[in-house]
Design an enzyme around this catalytic site. Structure first.
Site, short mmCIF file in Angstrom:
data_model
loop_
_atom_site.label_atom_id
_atom_site.label_comp_id
_atom_site.label_asym_id
_atom_site.label_seq_id
_atom_site.Cartn_x
_atom_site.Cartn_y
_atom_site.Cartn_z
CD GLU A 45 28.53 25.37 40.25
OE1 GLU A 45 27.41 25.25 40.77
OE2 GLU A 45 29.43 24.53 40.40
CG HIS A 95 48.01 46.99 52.13
ND1 HIS A 95 48.89 48.01 52.41
CD2 HIS A 95 46.84 47.33 52.73
CE1 HIS A 95 48.28 48.92 53.16
NE2 HIS A 95 47.02 48.53 53.37
CE LYS A 116 31.21 16.49 39.00
NZ LYS A 116 29.77 16.42 39.22
#
Ligand code: PA5
Length: 446
Positions: free
Chosen positions: A288, A309, A423
């Site tokens: 951010e 792995h 949003k």
């Protein structure tokens, strides 16, 4: 006196020279100066720089509230998202018994909500809370974020039905802005105890405010030591103009130079699952803060040896676009040795009597060498042990380095304008009042 965390750049040295790192770190002293003087981009949000000093007067009240929640309940649900969630989660996971949820001994459980909108998650949390005597800490700086607001509405309703409105009010704590936002008004109206998130501290830099400290204290950890850790690393970084002894400047410089040599991806590596959520916190902090204006290093993370792995193959031989930052923890909390077997049918007797940590350390050293051979630079952050003090050090160290690194990249490390995009669309698609027109347009596109 405890030693400080430190940085080891030896395994990045074949990719960018120590001289180059030191030169950029030294040039970056000016970024430290503008942070301290409050003259850089986003200078309204640098309150975290001296937070460990400012928060001390609140510690008594935070601890008292934590004791209260522990005495009236066996579980606390912490509601929040992003910076209002990840710091507390990171520290609690780093310090807790890995299987604390299954321990028979009496302890206080911390559960999290509001960090997603998943119906199954919240329904299953409610299933668990049916049988629990619980409290709520609801955290939102803006007081208007949708995810925690929905979770709080549902859990508040549940708690009030379970214990009554008055009892619920006694065990709900709100952490939010001093004057703005729906959560602030709701807390005032309902008589909840509140803590304030200072105006000059953004969400992802707020771990050392009540946002992180209250949940961590309720979990039973020593927040004074956490703050002391931050204080100790601040003393050798914030005003240290000698780059060679300033790990925050060296880290910020090294990662930017690696970016400039064509490595836009940084992977944070831990060799203990206890650091898993620490990496999540770090990813938010760097993602951010730096990912804007078409710039920034993409922060990713792995838990080794588990992920050796899975992603290990890519790191070893995939596109050479990445570098690693390894958090090397000196001593584990427990001691476990590998037993000897008479018939050695699994052929492990060569390890008999040796500690697991020795094997893990060899895995770490082996990985660094293998990745260096595979043309992957490795920066190491050396941490003596995982306790409150060193969690505090890591938090402050990464925050300061992130701010400096953002300035090196010439971005504002304290805003997050991109978070608004989803949003707006979500509100429009849900027909939130005021978003109807946008909603129509969006539905045509889907
Ligand atoms: O770092 C940030 O500012 C964000 O991640 C916020 O913490 C997050 O969006 C939650 O915001 P709020 O605390 O206002 O609910």
């Amino acid at each position: 006196m405890k030693e400080n965390i430190s940085i080891n750049l030896r395994n990045a040295g074949a990719f960018v020279s120590q001289e180059e790192i030191l030169a950029l770190a030294q040039q970056s002293v000016r970024h430290l100066d503008s942070l301290n003087a409050g003259t850089g981009a986003g200078n309204d949000f640098t309150g975290w720089l001296t937070l460990h000093e400012d928060v001390v007067i609140q510690l008594d009240r935070i601890e008292k509230t934590a004791r209260h929640l522990r005495s009236v309940s066996d579980t606390t649900v912490v509601i929040g998202i992003g910076g209002s969630y990840l710091g507390a989660k990171a520290v609690i996971e780093a310090l807790s018994h890995t299987f604390s949820g299954l321990q028979k001994t009496k302890h206080h459980d911390i559960l999290f909500a509001g960090q997603n909108i998943c119906e199954d998650y919240l329904s299953e949390l409610l299933d668990i809370l049916e049988g629990r005597n619980y409290s709520i800490i609801v955290i939102s700086k803006s007081g208007t974020t949708t995810e925690p607001a929905i979770a709080f509405r549902i859990l508040r309703d549940h708690l009030e039905k379970k214990v009554g409105k008055a009892q619920a009010a006694d065990r709900i704590i709100a952490i939010t802005d001093a004057s703005k936002g729906a959560l602030k008004s709701l807390a005032e109206l309902s008589g909840y105890d509140t803590f304030v998130i200072p105006d000059n501290i953004g969400g992802r830099y707020s771990v050392l405010t009540p946002v992180g400290l209250l949940p961590i204290a309720v979990a039973g950890f020593d927040i004074r030591n956490l703050v002391k850790g931050a204080q100790a690393i601040c003393e050798v970084t914030r005003k240290n103009h000698n780059a060679s002894s300033n790990p925050a400047l060296l880290y910020a410089a090294a990662r930017n130079l690696l970016l400039q040599t064509g490595r836009p991806v940084e992977i944070l590596v831990g060799f203990t699952p206890k650091l898993h959520y620490f990496s999540e916190w770090w990813k938010q902090l760097y993602g951010e803060s730096e990912g804007k204006d078409g710039r920034g290093i993409l922060p990713a993370s792995v838990d080794f040896t588990t992920d050796l792995h899975s992603l290990g193959q890519y790191i070893q031989e995939g596109q050479r676009i990445l570098f690693e930052t390894m958090i090397s923890v000196g001593s584990p909390r427990h001691k476990l040795t590998i037993p000897k077997e008479t018939d050695d049918s699994d052929q492990l007797n060569y390890l008999a009597g040796r500690r697991l940590s020795e094997v893990n350390r060899s895995a770490e050293a082996g990985t660094i060498l293998a990745h260096n051979d595979g043309n992957i630079p490795v920066i190491r952050i050396m941490v003596p042990e995982l306790d409150e003090f060193y969690c505090g050090q890591l938090i402050y160290f990464f925050e300061l380095a992130c701010a400096v690194s953002g300035y090196i990249l010439d971005v504002n490390p304290f805003d997050q304008p991109g978070v608004e995009a989803y949003k707006k669309n979500m509100f429009a698609l849900l027909n939130k009042p005021g978003f109807e027109e946008e909603g129509k347009k969006l539905r045509e596109k889907i």
